[in-house]
Design a protein around this motif. Structure first.
Motif, mmCIF file in Angstrom:
data_model
loop_
_atom_site.group_PDB
_atom_site.id
_atom_site.type_symbol
_atom_site.label_atom_id
_atom_site.label_comp_id
_atom_site.label_asym_id
_atom_site.label_seq_id
_atom_site.Cartn_x
_atom_site.Cartn_y
_atom_site.Cartn_z
ATOM 1 N N LEU A 174 -5.840 -8.981 -9.720
ATOM 2 C CA LEU A 174 -4.901 -9.448 -10.756
ATOM 3 C C LEU A 174 -3.518 -8.831 -10.525
ATOM 4 N N VAL A 175 -3.481 -7.539 -10.234
ATOM 5 C CA VAL A 175 -2.198 -6.847 -10.022
ATOM 6 C C VAL A 175 -1.462 -7.454 -8.829
ATOM 7 N N GLU A 176 -2.215 -7.734 -7.748
ATOM 8 C CA GLU A 176 -1.570 -8.313 -6.561
ATOM 9 C C GLU A 176 -1.075 -9.732 -6.843
ATOM 10 N N ASP A 177 -1.897 -10.530 -7.551
ATOM 11 C CA ASP A 177 -1.508 -11.920 -7.843
ATOM 12 C C ASP A 177 -0.274 -11.983 -8.739
ATOM 13 N N GLN A 178 -0.173 -11.047 -9.674
ATOM 14 C CA GLN A 178 0.939 -11.076 -10.641
ATOM 15 C C GLN A 178 2.236 -10.485 -10.072
ATOM 16 N N GLY A 179 2.174 -9.955 -8.834
ATOM 17 C CA GLY A 179 3.386 -9.417 -8.194
ATOM 18 C C GLY A 179 3.828 -8.071 -8.733
ATOM 19 N N PHE A 180 2.916 -7.340 -9.397
ATOM 20 C CA PHE A 180 3.308 -6.042 -9.972
ATOM 21 C C PHE A 180 3.610 -5.004 -8.890
ATOM 22 N N LEU A 181 2.947 -5.134 -7.727
ATOM 23 C CA LEU A 181 3.177 -4.141 -6.668
ATOM 24 C C LEU A 181 4.619 -4.222 -6.154
ATOM 25 N N ASP A 182 5.141 -5.448 -6.041
ATOM 26 C CA ASP A 182 6.531 -5.601 -5.590
ATOM 27 C C ASP A 182 7.496 -5.019 -6.619
ATOM 28 N N THR A 183 7.173 -5.244 -7.910
ATOM 29 C CA THR A 183 8.030 -4.683 -8.975
ATOM 30 C C THR A 183 7.999 -3.157 -8.914
ATOM 31 N N LEU A 184 6.817 -2.624 -8.628
ATOM 32 C CA LEU A 184 6.660 -1.173 -8.538
ATOM 33 C C LEU A 184 7.495 -0.618 -7.386
ATOM 34 N N LYS A 185 7.489 -1.343 -6.257
ATOM 35 C CA LYS A 185 8.302 -0.899 -5.111
ATOM 36 C C LYS A 185 9.789 -0.906 -5.466
ATOM 37 N N ASP A 186 10.193 -1.909 -6.273
ATOM 38 C CA ASP A 186 11.608 -1.986 -6.682
ATOM 39 C C ASP A 186 11.992 -0.787 -7.539
ATOM 40 N N LEU A 187 11.016 -0.271 -8.323
ATOM 41 C CA LEU A 187 11.328 0.849 -9.219
ATOM 42 C C LEU A 187 11.661 2.140 -8.455
ATOM 43 N N ILE A 188 11.295 2.194 -7.142
ATOM 44 C CA ILE A 188 11.662 3.377 -6.342
ATOM 45 C C ILE A 188 13.183 3.484 -6.237
ATOM 46 N N SER A 189 13.863 2.348 -6.390
ATOM 47 C CA SER A 189 15.339 2.357 -6.343
ATOM 48 C C SER A 189 15.948 2.497 -7.738
ATOM 49 N N ASP A 190 15.136 2.813 -8.749
ATOM 50 C CA ASP A 190 15.627 2.901 -10.125
ATOM 51 C C ASP A 190 16.645 4.029 -10.259
ATOM 52 N N SER A 191 17.525 3.871 -11.227
ATOM 53 C CA SER A 191 18.568 4.891 -11.441
ATOM 54 C C SER A 191 18.028 6.144 -12.111
ATOM 55 N N ASN A 192 16.878 6.017 -12.804
ATOM 56 C CA ASN A 192 16.330 7.170 -13.522
ATOM 57 C C ASN A 192 15.303 7.903 -12.651
ATOM 58 N N PRO A 193 15.481 9.221 -12.426
ATOM 59 C CA PRO A 193 14.566 9.954 -11.528
ATOM 60 C C PRO A 193 13.118 9.962 -11.999
ATOM 61 N N MET A 194 12.875 9.979 -13.315
ATOM 62 C CA MET A 194 11.484 9.997 -13.793
ATOM 63 C C MET A 194 10.781 8.665 -13.528
ATOM 64 N N VAL A 195 11.535 7.574 -13.598
ATOM 65 C CA VAL A 195 10.968 6.264 -13.273
ATOM 66 C C VAL A 195 10.594 6.239 -11.787
ATOM 67 N N VAL A 196 11.471 6.779 -10.939
ATOM 68 C CA VAL A 196 11.205 6.847 -9.496
ATOM 69 C C VAL A 196 9.923 7.648 -9.236
ATOM 70 N N ALA A 197 9.827 8.819 -9.899
ATOM 71 C CA ALA A 197 8.665 9.700 -9.683
ATOM 72 C C ALA A 197 7.369 9.008 -10.101
ATOM 73 N N ASN A 198 7.390 8.335 -11.255
ATOM 74 C CA ASN A 198 6.171 7.653 -11.714
ATOM 75 C C ASN A 198 5.816 6.465 -10.833
ATOM 76 N N ALA A 199 6.844 5.768 -10.312
ATOM 77 C CA ALA A 199 6.582 4.641 -9.404
ATOM 78 C C ALA A 199 5.925 5.161 -8.118
ATOM 79 N N VAL A 200 6.437 6.283 -7.614
ATOM 80 C CA VAL A 200 5.848 6.895 -6.407
ATOM 81 C C VAL A 200 4.408 7.322 -6.683
#
Length: 966
Positions: free
Chosen positions: A172-198
């Motif tokens: 379900l996660v792969e079909d819904q494209g959540f993994l790509d969204t998660l990869k995008d969050l590595i470029s987030d401006s907030n460091p805690m969002v980056v850490a949780n995405a990693v």
């Protein structure tokens, strides 16, 4: 539970004037009805009080699931405290009430759009914690919105929720494209969002080792390093662990990363420090050693590691286990910090022992005087384990630092003079190693050691002393008396001492043959005839054969010059050390084992290596993981098979002399016929010159062992006659597979019927089952487990039932098995107790497997080994059986049996009766030897079985009967 209790206590933040402890002290019974009424009250305060009482009851273990609909109704509130409590209740009971939990979905969706970011995050976090398949599809849309929420607190919570959802439904996660969204969050401006995405991507990548989820490149690494400075300590750990998986392109990039990670070494959290050390240790491999920065980095690594040793003992221990690995890889980091590893009087024993180990690793010519003074002090402590380790450490120092050897030996002699039993024994063990390292240098202390002979009661110390007496027998006048004193209680000694004593007396005999003839006869007789230990017997036979056939060769073998022992005998193997360095700060670095050795399932078993290190062979696979695969791999070519080893050790001329040839003189060494491989022709043990001494006759030999009747026949044409395979053995037929039988009737298993059989295909044992659903409902979630059994049979993987089994449907399942499970003797021996679980219940049944499934493919014994083994197994272990109504000739029988890994070694025909000599080997290493007699025209066969474990004979006979008759 603690979280729920904490939630209750948070009411002070919301202006509550009373304490919440009263909710946990109620003794009222039958309060469910009252709580139901209060939960449906119109008054907000009364509702909140009721929910608190429900959570309190749940926290102390009372079942309040009956209130599910009433609690869910309380979700419609603006009160954050009440909402948190209701969500806690939902997380706990949603799994047992999935249909009711769906009622809450609309509120979740609504809360995910609440103007308050705390409520939005709370809603998405709770939805991720409710592990109910029916709810996951409703979670997708709110989660997608929260991943792109304007508030970073909501985004970081949503990132973790993706990992939780992936664990429930990866597809379900792969079909819904959540993994790509998660990869995008590595470029987030907030460091805690980056850490949780990693953290989320790392968690998902662990369960899918081959997926390239964390596509690390210089741009991504730069973003991670930027976030590293600003996020919380746990966020820093996630990012550092992720960085440790990156391999820099060159030494410049490696240095740049090291420079940006180095400030983390001064962090207050020890986990952050160790994660930073892991990254630096890995990237240092790529830095040239002549680089100025390399030396600077080495100096910067020492202070944080030293600081970790001022924490509480448990943290100290973890730090010391990691430092032990670091010191083995790069001792120069802490070479000037010896004093911090000196033991304090109030250190727990586990810290003391670990410090001692590191002290030895850091010992060098520069600090050895300091170390020895400290170790001598430790040897007078009261803690026995610590004193033992300290005495052993002195010996290790002598071996490691040659200049200190004399001082170490002197210190050990002083300790022996204390006459403290355990100190003396440890000292003797380490002095043996010092003799090995520095031959002909310190032997003058032997007399002192011999004075303490009577006080030795530990196997290792006794074995060490025996080795010293045997090795230096020519320097000890009464060596034969000393060894004879050990021989008196030979059968009471441990195997270690028995083996050492056997070797020492043979050494003594080769050095002083005239005086020790009786002694060597006595020990060889004890080792070969009176012992049950195969290692001891084998060594005894080898010595016996060496002495009787070629005494000069015996001298060259037994008295060969020994290689010097290495400086560090307990270093971790380099490939494993590389992997453990990549796991610094984790359990693997504390256990000093790779994760695959203690992590079940597929997670955590991908092997890591240091970049640019020499010897980049395959990573070390754990024995558990290899055996769990259930497929036995071929052994490497460098390890000879059992037959080859025996062929090398007993490489004798097996052809009897022809009648026309001259008879060799008795003193020229024996030409052993096959009849006498390990039998009664050992009369000339001492018949031969040993090192120039006069030849001596020995009046002893092994008593003749029983052999099969046919082997007693006169041998006229050598082994070609005895093992006359002229009749020819054709191609083997396929392996015998019994027909399926009913194991579990439907009436005993709520409609589930199981019939099955066992098969061996391409070396893999399989349990082949037919599952039939005779119930009215669909069956899913199948799993299987075996009880402990005689041969350690266990499933090699989960039971693969990929689709639900509908009513009146049957499916075929093949379950691969291995033999590495727990062992317990069953009655009968081949009984197997099985538990099968599905969505309805757990069901138990027992079945019996044919023992032929356990006959392995390498069960064909060499001819001379077969003969020797048959003679060696006592006659009491022989069993004879009749196989009736079998109408096969001997060749057809041999072919049929070979298909089930029962191998024919030899065939003889005597007076119209064919005799097949056969061997088979069970998966646990037990050999079974057989003599099958087939008389032309007679449908009744006779099979004689010989085995060191006679209890298997009945099962083996049953397999013979089943294979030949089907």
């Amino acid at each position: 539970m603690q979280e729920w209790a904490n939630q209750l206590c948070e009411n002070r933040q919301f202006g509550s004037k009373m304490t919440d402890s009263k909710y946990f002290t109620t003794t009222k019974k039958g309060e469910i009805f009252e709580l139901k009424a209060e939960l449906n009250s119109d008054k907000k305060e009364k509702k909140k009080e009721a929910v608190k009482k429900v959570i309190a009851s749940m926290t102390v273990g009372k079942d309040v699931s009956a209130l599910f609909p009433d609690v869910v109704n309380c979700m419609q509130t603006d009160n954050l405290e009440l909402k948190k409590l209701v969500y806690l209740y939902l997380m706990n009971y949603a799994k047992s009430q999935p249909d009711m939990a769906i009622m809450a979905v609309n509120t979740f969706v609504k809360d995910c759009e609440d103007p308050n970011p705390l409520i939005r995050a709370l809603a998405v976090r709770t939805m991720g914690c409710i592990r109910v398949d029916k709810i996951t599809e409703y979670l997708c849309e709110p989660l997608r919105k929260c991943l792109k929420d304007e508030d970073p607190y909501v985004r970081k919570t949503a990132a973790v929720c993706v990992a939780k959802l992936h664990d429930i439904n990866a597809q379900l996660v792969e079909d819904q494209g959540f993994l790509d969204t998660l990869k995008d969050l590595i470029s987030d401006s907030n460091p805690m969002v980056v850490a949780n995405a990693v953290a989320a991507l790392s968690e998902i990548a662990e369960s899918h080792p081959n997926s390239n989820l964390l596509d690390l490149n210089p741009q991504t690494i730069n973003k991670l390093l930027t976030a590293l400075n600003e996020c919380t300590e746990w966020g820093q750990i996630f990012i550092l662990d992720c960085l440790a998986n990156y391999t820099p392109r060159d030494d410049r990039e490696s240095q740049s990363i090291c420079e940006r990670v180095t400030p983390r070494l001064s962090h207050a959290n020890s986990a952050v420090v160790l994660s930073a050390v892991k990254v630096l240790m890995k990237f240092m491999e790529m830095l040239p050693k002549d680089l100025d920065y390399y030396g600077t980095l080495l100096k910067k690594l020492a202070p944080p590691l030293v600081t970790l040793l001022s924490a509480e003992p448990e943290l100290q221990y973890v730090a010391l286990r990691n430092i032990n690995l670091i010191v083995q890889r790069r001792p120069e980091i802490l070479k000037h910090e010896m004093k911090v590893f000196f033991v304090k009087y109030n250190d727990p024993i586990y810290v003391k022992l670990e410090k001692l180990d590191i002290m030895i690793r850091l010992a060098s010519q520069a600090n050895i005087a300091q170390v020895l003074a400290e170790l001598k002090e430790y040897a007078t402590e009261v803690d026995v384990d610590f004193v033992r380790k300290a005495v052993r450490a002195i010996g290790r120092c002598a071996i490691k630092v040659e200049q200190s050897a004399e001082r170490c030996v002197s210190t050990l002699l002083d300790l022996i003079q204390t006459k403290v039993n355990y100190v003396v024994q440890e000292a003797i063990v380490v002095i043996k190693d010092i003799f090995r390292k520095y031959p002909n240098k310190y032997e003058s202390v032997i007399a002192t050691l011999c004075e303490n002979l009577d006080s030795l009661d530990e196997p290792e110390a006794r074995a060490a002393m025996i080795w010293i007496v045997g090795e230096y027998a020519e320097r000890i006048d009464n060596a034969d008396e000393l060894l004879e004193s050990f021989l008196e209680g030979f059968h009471d000694e441990s195997t270690q001492v028995q083996l050492q004593l056997l070797t020492a007396i043979v050494k003594l005999f080769l050095k002083k043959p005239t005086e020790t003839q009786e002694l060597v006869q006595q020990v060889l007789s004890l080792a070969t005839q009176d012992s049950d230990n195969p290692d001891l017997r084998d060594r005894g036979y080898i010595y016996w054969r060496l002495l009787s056939t070629d005494p000069v060769a015996a001298k060259e073998v037994v008295l060969a010059e020994k290689p010097l022992i290495s400086e560090e005998t307990d270093l971790i193997e380099p490939t494993l050390l590389e992997e453990l360095i990549c796991h610094i700060g984790t359990l693997a670095s504390v256990y000093h084992k790779p994760p695959s050795a203690f992590v079940e399932g597929s997670r955590g078993v991908q092997h890591k290596r240091l970049p640019g290190s020499a010897g980049s062979g395959e990573s070390v696979e754990s024995p558990d993981a290899a055996s769990a695969a259930g497929v036995s791999e071929a052994p490497p070519a460098v390890i000879p098979s059992q037959g080859d080893l025996l062929g090398d050790l007993l490489n004798l001329d097996l052809t009897p002399p022809t009648a026309t040839g001259p008879t060799p003189p008795p003193s020229s060494g024996m030409q052993m016929g096959a009849m006498d491989l390990l039998g009664g022709g050992l009369d000339s043990l001492l018949g031969g010159d040993i090192g120039g001494s006069p030849a001596m006759a020995a009046g002893f030999g092994a008593p003749p062992a029983a052999v099969p009747a046919s082997f007693s026949a006169p041998v006229s044409g050598g082994l070609d006659d005895l093992f006359d395979l002229g009749g020819g053995v054709g191609m083997p037929m396929g392996a015998y597979i019994p027909a399926k039988t009913l194991w579990l009737p439907a009436m005993k298993a709520k409609g589930l019927e199981i019939s099955g059989t066992f098969a061996r295909r391409s070396g893999v044992i399989q349990m082949e089952m037919t599952l039939t659903n005779k119930a009215m409902s669909v069956m899913t979630d199948f799993a299987i487990q075996f009880n402990r059994n005689s041969f350690g049979l266990a499933p090699a993987g989960p039971m693969q039932v990929l689709t639900p089994v509908s009513p009146n449907q049957s499916i075929e399942v093949a379950l691969p098995l291995n033999t590495v499970g727990p062992v317990m003797k069953m009655e009968p021996l081949n009984n197997l107790q099985v538990a099968v679980k599905n969505n309805i219940d757990v069901f138990y049944f027992s079945c019996q497997y044919p023992i032929s499934m356990l006959f392995v493919e390498d069960g064909k014994m060499e001819r001379q080994v077969f003969l020797a083994t048959w003679k060696d197994i006592p006659n009491d272990n022989e069993s004879q059986f009749q196989i009736k109504d079998c109408h096969l000739n001997s060749d057809a029988a041999s072919n049929k049996l070979q298909g089930s890994n029962i191998f024919t070694i030899a065939k003889r025909t005597v007076e119209g009766q064919d005799m097949l000599y056969q061997s088979m080997k069970l998966s646990n290493g037990i050999w079974v030897l057989a003599e099958l007699r087939v008389q032309a025209g007679n449908p009744n066969y006779t099979v004689s079985l010989k085995c060191r474990a006679p209890e298997v004979s009945q099962c083996v006979f049953q397999s013979y009967e089943a294979v030949l008759k089907n």
